[in-house]
Enzyme design. Structure first.
Site, short mmCIF file in Angstrom:
data_model
loop_
_atom_site.label_atom_id
_atom_site.label_comp_id
_atom_site.label_asym_id
_atom_site.label_seq_id
_atom_site.Cartn_x
_atom_site.Cartn_y
_atom_site.Cartn_z
N LYS A 35 0.78 -1.19 -0.13
CA LYS A 35 -0.02 0.12 0.12
C LYS A 35 0.76 1.32 -0.10
CE LYS A 35 -0.25 -0.10 5.10
NZ LYS A 35 -1.40 -0.09 6.16
N TYR A 264 16.77 30.59 6.88
CA TYR A 264 15.38 31.51 7.41
C TYR A 264 15.37 31.68 8.74
CZ TYR A 264 13.87 31.21 2.38
OH TYR A 264 13.48 31.26 0.89
#
Length: 372
Positions: A35, A264
């Site tokens: 999956k 940042y």
């Protein structure tokens, strides 16, 4: 040069891990769980590496169709079963087995049988049902009180019905329900009923294989060389091998003085002069933006990745880049190889540092990342 960020997929590692499952659960058939695009590894690569399995287990019919188009002719199990009445007929066309976990799905199967039997086009033995029991996880499955009634409904119209449950705490020693408790509920409920049994996720295979006996097991994360507990030490103990390596290269070097900042928000500030590597990977590639300073990154040594060492992230992960403190690796330069997780750096170790689990990191790899 083209952007160097790439996922390397090792099909030999998949084969090895499947054999580890068979070693731990001899004589038991294996549903290899693929999956979520094979936990981010890719369905086609997974089919190549896990072709020795007895069957594949996945979530929906689109994934099943991919396997059939690639030539897989063995069993396929739909782990969440049918989502609509119409799914019954497509499941039959694709030759899928089906989990049943709630009463609407039972009604759909009975309705399909009634509609098709008159036309003699539906034969119940062509669709095997794995009836799922809720033994304490309280996610999917029928309560034990109604389980036998549903079994007899499906059996009465001719379906081949097998039995299934899912363990909630196979990777814990101090939480209930325990594997023993769930197993007792399961066995007492199916006593006297015909049909195969499917138990044991990766955690139960690794840590309860002497206790849990069944016809089918359902390994998922362990097939990809990752721990279901999130503890990277488990992988070495279980002799599993990482199937995915996320790698890139250094694309820039910065020399910073004491008191300067990186990235940042200027999250990381230097106390002493340091050397920063800028590497070509970021959250747009699937690396976790919330990874803190100190999260490990594997930087290649003079002899390549095999001679490398861990260096810490320094500064906020950005969209396309990560900054790493390589002060202790003076040889590192633009073009030096980097492994963000994989063969040399377990994904579980990165996940622990980032406050998540290896499953999430594997499944989050973006489509823009090249694969080899």
């Amino acid at each position: 040069m083209s952007r160097p960020t790439v996922v390397h997929l090792d099909t030999n590692a998949l084969r090895h891990n499947l054999e580890r499952v068979r070693h731990l659960m001899p004589g038991t058939k294996v549903w290899a769980v693929v999956k979520a695009n094979s936990y981010g590894h890719g369905m086609i690569k997974a089919l190549e590496g896990l072709s020795g399995t007895d069957g594949f287990a996945l979530l929906d019919l689109a994934e099943a169709k991919v396997l059939r188009e690639q030539g897989w002719q063995g069993p396929i199990l739909l782990l969440e079963g049918l989502f609509t009445q119409e799914d019954v007929f497509e499941a039959l066309e694709l030759g899928c087995d089906c989990v049943v976990h709630e009463l609407n799905q039972v009604d759909w199967l009975e309705n399909a049988m009634e509609a098709r039997q008159s036309a003699q086009t539906l034969h119940p033995e062509t669709l095997r049902v794995f009836l799922k029991m809720n033994t304490g996880m309280n996610r999917l499955g029928l309560k034990p009180a109604s389980y036998r009634e549903v079994f007899h409904r499906l059996h009465a119209v001719g379906f081949n019905v097998a039995h299934m449950t899912h363990f909630a705490n196979a990777d814990y020693v101090d939480r209930t329900p325990t594997v023993d408790q769930q197993l007792e509920v399961f066995q007492s409920t199916i006593a006297g009923l015909s049909g195969e049994t499917s138990l044991s996720n990766s955690a139960a295979i690794l840590w309860h294989h002497h206790l849990v006996q069944c016809d089918w097991v359902r390994p998922g994360i362990m097939l990809y060389g990752v721990s279901p507990s999130g503890k990277y030490e488990d992988i070495e103990h279980a002799q599993l091998q990482a199937a995915m390596s996320l790698r890139t290269k250094i694309i820039g070097i910065q020399h910073l003085e004491a008191g300067e900042s990186v990235g940042y928000g200027s999250r990381y500030r230097t106390d002493v002069p340091i050397r920063i590597a800028v590497i070509a990977c970021g959250y747009a590639d699937g690396y976790p933006r919330h990874a803190p300073d100190g999260t490990p990154v594997w930087i290649a040594g003079p002899g390549g990745l095999s001679n490398g060492k861990i260096c810490p992230i320094a500064g906020q992960v950005s969209m396309d880049m990560i900054t790493v403190d390589i002060t202790d690796m003076p040889h590192a330069e633009v073009g030096t190889e980097v492994e963000l997780w994989g063969h040399y750096l377990p994904v579980d170790r990165v996940a622990q540092a980032a406050g998540t689990i290896g499953y999430e990191l594997l499944c989050a790899i973006a489509s823009r990342v090249k694969r080899s």
